[in-house]
Write a protein that holds these residues in place. Structure first.
Motif, PDB file in Angstrom:
ATOM      1  N   GLU A 164       0.948  -1.064   0.151  1.00 23.11           N
ATOM      2  CA  GLU A 164       0.145   0.060   0.138  1.00 23.11           C
ATOM      3  C   GLU A 164       0.781   1.476   0.090  1.00 23.11           C
ATOM      4  N   LEU A 186      -5.899  -3.021  -4.398  1.00 23.03           N
ATOM      5  CA  LEU A 186      -4.974  -1.961  -3.724  1.00 23.03           C
ATOM      6  C   LEU A 186      -4.644  -0.868  -4.804  1.00 23.03           C
ATOM      7  N   HIS A 222      -6.237   0.002  -7.671  1.00 20.57           N
ATOM      8  CA  HIS A 222      -7.585   0.899  -7.993  1.00 20.57           C
ATOM      9  C   HIS A 222      -7.870   1.683  -6.736  1.00 20.57           C
ATOM     10  N   ARG A 223      -7.754   1.235  -5.641  1.00 22.41           N
ATOM     11  CA  ARG A 223      -8.263   2.143  -4.405  1.00 22.41           C
ATOM     12  C   ARG A 223      -7.151   3.379  -4.459  1.00 22.41           C
TER      13      ARG A 223
END
Length: 360
Positions: A65, A113, A115-116
């Motif tokens: 992330e 992740l 895309h987020r």
């Protein structure tokens, strides 16, 4: 790029030194317009960064992330993932996943992740050799059997790309030893299109792209842009820009003949002295030269930004995963925390080509 040191392409480099898109579409017949898409820059060009994997669980890393956030903070709008299968020798007729192959579950996770994080995804499956040799040397003894196996490999990932909503897919990377085989590649591409409906490309090496016969079947021309830019190390971006000019002229002409835009599916420089003389090498020097790396980034972006046939760039590469790097970060391809990252921010954070930069 393979993870281990790449053998120098001396003959091709000598030729360069002396002489020198379509983004949408279901069947490869039409080049794209210039309108922007989510994940592209406001001018419609791809601003991408590659986050490769070297083991089954890299993309499951707690660092994932943070890496994706850091990539987005450069102004990037795309991230490239590279699951890799392996064959033992250049003559083998099939490929297999190994403990170094990113798991499908990890690919699903990191795509979600990304895309987020506001990034679109290009999935770029690789075939490499177990001994770390150059994949361009793959010339299977039984080419028909190799293509049968390759179709199984690449359609596996095409189906996964469809399932995860991946926005772009690469049907092959730097396979110069087999990329002249037009009919088998057309069958492979048709099989991919049966499973995946978004834009397709192939990532040809810089000394291979002109010999690839199946560009009409694809939506955009992909080139791994590791052209040597001189025989001597330099941090002079203007000098590097002049070295790019004959290459840019040839690419413009090639794009026109093929009626497709050109995406740099890879480009990059180690932060080593001499990196611009051999951009394809992990081991040019043991002397750090972040200024030369930054000059390479600046020269490429200054040269190609604004050219209507250029579809953008996916840089090689972001950070290695913890404990996986064979090259110290201060010498590696990553721009993270180096002047090259500031070059990206300067070029990518602001609107370009008269656009408002708002999409993606």
């Amino acid at each position: 790029m393979t993870k281990k040191a790449v053998a120098a392409l001396a003959a091709a480099a000598a030729l360069v030194l002396t002489g020198c898109s379509g983004e949408e579409g279901g069947g490869g017949a039409q080049p794209s317009g210039s309108g922007s898409r989510p994940g592209s820059a406001g001018d419609g060009r791809v601003r991408g960064m590659t986050l490769p994997s070297w083991s089954a669980d890299d993309y499951d890393s707690p660092r994932a992330e943070a890496y994706l956030r850091d990539i987005a903070h450069t102004g990037a709008r795309w991230v490239v993932f590279t699951p890799t299968w392996y064959q033992r020798t250049t003559r083998d007729s099939e490929q297999h996943p190994t403990e170094e192959t990113a798991s499908d579950a990890s690919l699903r996770r990191i795509t979600a992740l990304a895309h987020r994080a506001g990034l679109q995804v290009m999935l770029k499956p690789h075939v490499d050799l177990v001994d770390g040799g150059d994949r361009a040397g793959i010339r299977p003894a039984d080419r028909a059997a190799w293509f049968t196996a390759y179709e199984k490999f690449i359609t596996h990932y095409a189906a996964l790309a469809h399932e995860t909503g991946t926005e772009r897919f690469v049907v092959g990377t730097e396979l110069a030893g087999v990329s002249a085989d037009a009919a088998p590649w057309r069958r492979v591409i048709a099989a991919v299109r049966a499973r995946y409906r978004q834009p397709l490309t192939y990532a040809a090496n810089y000394d291979e792209y002109a010999r690839v016969p199946f560009w009409p079947e694809l939506d955009v021309i992909g080139i791994d842009a590791y052209w040597p830019l001189g025989e001597a190390p330099t941090a002079d971006a203007a000098r590097l820009g002049r070295a790019w000019q004959p290459v840019a002229e040839e690419l413009a002409a090639f794009s026109g003949r093929q009626h497709r835009k050109i995406l740099f599916t890879e480009a990059g420089y180690t932060s080593q002295r001499g990196s611009t003389t051999a951009p394809y090498s992990w081991t040019v020097s043991r002397r750090a030269a972040p200024d030369e790396q930054a000059a390479g980034y600046r020269a490429l972006l200054d040269t190609f930004t604004g050219r209507d046939w250029w579809a953008g760039v996916c840089w090689w590469m972001w950070d290695d995963w913890p404990d996986s790097g064979e090259t110290p970060a201060r010498l590696a391809y990553t721009p993270h925390g180096k002047p090259a990252e500031e070059v990206l921010r300067a070029h990518w954070a602001a609107p370009q080509d008269g656009s408002d930069g708002s999409s993606g």
